[in-house]
Scaffold this motif. Structure first.
Motif, PDB file in Angstrom:
ATOM      1  N   GLU A 103      25.436   4.911  43.790  1.00  0.00           N
ATOM      2  CA  GLU A 103      24.021   4.559  43.883  1.00  0.00           C
ATOM      3  C   GLU A 103      23.720   3.909  45.223  1.00  0.00           C
ATOM      4  OE1 GLU A 103      22.423   2.196  40.733  1.00  0.00           O
ATOM      5  OE2 GLU A 103      21.658   4.008  39.759  1.00  0.00           O
ATOM      6  N   SER A 107      21.196   5.367  48.452  1.00  0.00           N
ATOM      7  CA  SER A 107      20.018   4.640  48.890  1.00  0.00           C
ATOM      8  C   SER A 107      19.778   4.865  50.377  1.00  0.00           C
ATOM      9  CB  SER A 107      20.184   3.143  48.615  1.00  0.00           C
ATOM     10  OG  SER A 107      19.145   2.418  49.227  1.00  0.00           O
ATOM     11  N   HIS A 162      20.481  -4.428  51.816  1.00  0.00           N
ATOM     12  CA  HIS A 162      19.417  -3.437  51.799  1.00  0.00           C
ATOM     13  C   HIS A 162      18.208  -3.929  52.565  1.00  0.00           C
ATOM     14  CE1 HIS A 162      20.966  -0.589  48.653  1.00  0.00           C
ATOM     15  NE2 HIS A 162      21.756  -1.623  48.453  1.00  0.00           N
ATOM     16  N   SER A 167      14.050  -2.804  46.012  1.00  0.00           N
ATOM     17  CA  SER A 167      14.352  -1.386  45.860  1.00  0.00           C
ATOM     18  C   SER A 167      14.802  -1.027  44.447  1.00  0.00           C
ATOM     19  CB  SER A 167      15.425  -0.959  46.859  1.00  0.00           C
ATOM     20  OG  SER A 167      16.625  -1.688  46.648  1.00  0.00           O
ATOM     21  N   ARG A 173      11.760   3.586  43.246  1.00  0.00           N
ATOM     22  CA  ARG A 173      12.948   4.391  43.501  1.00  0.00           C
ATOM     23  C   ARG A 173      12.668   5.869  43.268  1.00  0.00           C
ATOM     24  NH1 ARG A 173      18.148   1.809  40.655  1.00  0.00           N
ATOM     25  NH2 ARG A 173      19.078   3.590  41.703  1.00  0.00           N
ATOM     26  N   ARG A 176      10.509   6.984  46.196  1.00  0.00           N
ATOM     27  CA  ARG A 176      11.317   7.079  47.414  1.00  0.00           C
ATOM     28  C   ARG A 176      12.151   8.359  47.424  1.00  0.00           C
ATOM     29  NH1 ARG A 176      15.565   2.370  48.051  1.00  0.00           N
ATOM     30  NH2 ARG A 176      16.455   3.520  46.304  1.00  0.00           N
ATOM     31  N   SER A 177      12.777   8.682  46.318  1.00  0.00           N
ATOM     32  CA  SER A 177      13.583   9.898  46.227  1.00  0.00           C
ATOM     33  C   SER A 177      12.726  11.144  46.376  1.00  0.00           C
ATOM     34  CB  SER A 177      14.332   9.935  44.891  1.00  0.00           C
ATOM     35  OG  SER A 177      15.245   8.868  44.788  1.00  0.00           O
TER      36      SER A 177
END
Length: 275
Positions: A103, A107, A162, A167, A173, A176-177
């Protein structure tokens, strides 16, 4: 990954080597002073010396007990590393074996450079040395995950910080993806709200809480970053960037780029090339 200038992943032994290592001495031999853009992760740990690395147009110092993380796709350049000692670990995104480290690797906002606390250094150093030892071992007759396991241990010990403080927000999330996958085709926040099943206001609130920016501003920043990468490393023209980033034509892209950065694409490209 045998030629860092070309940034081409090369199969090693049986199948593809998911993890490779090199010293800064070897990096100096391969480095031509130009920009690099890899399709794998570049993780560096500095034992001694001073230098610098530029990652996505931000300069970061290298010093004793500092770490550098260059994510796939980032444009970077090693500067003044003649006196730097340490190691560089190259690995593909699927190499880590634990859920947490996978994970973390997935990121896009791991900080490019940080200093390893003195109290953590012995454990980081031990994890790094164990990985180096295993990476140098003769090829086994059967497949082994030891390098990947030891890479995961090193990443866990490094605890990379980060950039996005919030986040872990699940809505952000997902956004963002989705942006990372589709920013070349879709530039409007409404598309992502519809695709993810959120009301535009809900999505905007989640992005604002995580980044301090609106959803639209986040998308714009991602497009501009990619445009800068294409201009600096691929040396694309405004027309090439327009085609790659989903703009109708070069003029439309140039107006967008100038509005956001204050510079025409060609001017920005020339300025970066002269640095």
């Amino acid at each position: 990954m045998t030629a860092i200038r070309q940034m081409t992943y090369q199969p090693v032994g049986r199948g593809a080597a998911a993890v490779e290592t090199m010293t800064f001495g070897r990096l100096r031999e391969l480095n031509d002073g130009g920009t690099q853009r890899a399709d794998f992760h570049v993780l560096a740990i500095v034992d001694a010396g001073h230098g610098a690395v530029t990652v996505d147009f931000s300069l970061h110092p290298l010093r004793e007990r500092s770490a550098v993380w260059v994510a796939p796709g980032a444009v970077h350049r090693w500067d003044d590393i003649a006196g730097v000692a340490g190691h560089v670990v190259l690995f593909v995104s699927t190499a880590p074996v634990t859920h947490t480290t996978r994970e973390l690797v997935a990121s896009p906002d791991v900080m490019a450079q940080w200093n390893i606390p003195e109290v953590d250094w012995p454990l980081v150093d031990a994890a790094r040395n164990h990985l180096l030892l295993e990476a140098c071992a003769p090829p086994a007759d059967t497949a082994t995950e030891l390098p990947e396991i030891l890479l995961s241990a090193l990443i866990a010990r490094l605890q990379p910080p980060h950039g996005e403080a919030s986040s872990m927000n699940p809505t952000f999330r997902l956004f963002r993806s989705s942006v990372e996958a589709h920013f070349r085709e879709h530039h409007d926040a409404g598309h992502y709200a519809r695709a993810l099943g959120y009301a535009p206001r809900t999505l905007s609130r989640a992005v604002q809480q995580a980044t301090g920016r609106t959803a639209k501003a986040y998308i714009v920043d991602r497009i501009v970053l990619e445009a800068k990468r294409l201009l600096a490393h691929e040396r694309l023209t405004a027309a090439g960037c327009a085609s790659a980033l989903g703009f109708p034509d070069a003029s439309n892209f140039s107006v967008f780029f100038r509005r956001v950065t204050g510079m025409r694409p060609g001017t920005w490209q020339t300025t970066v090339a002269g640095e």
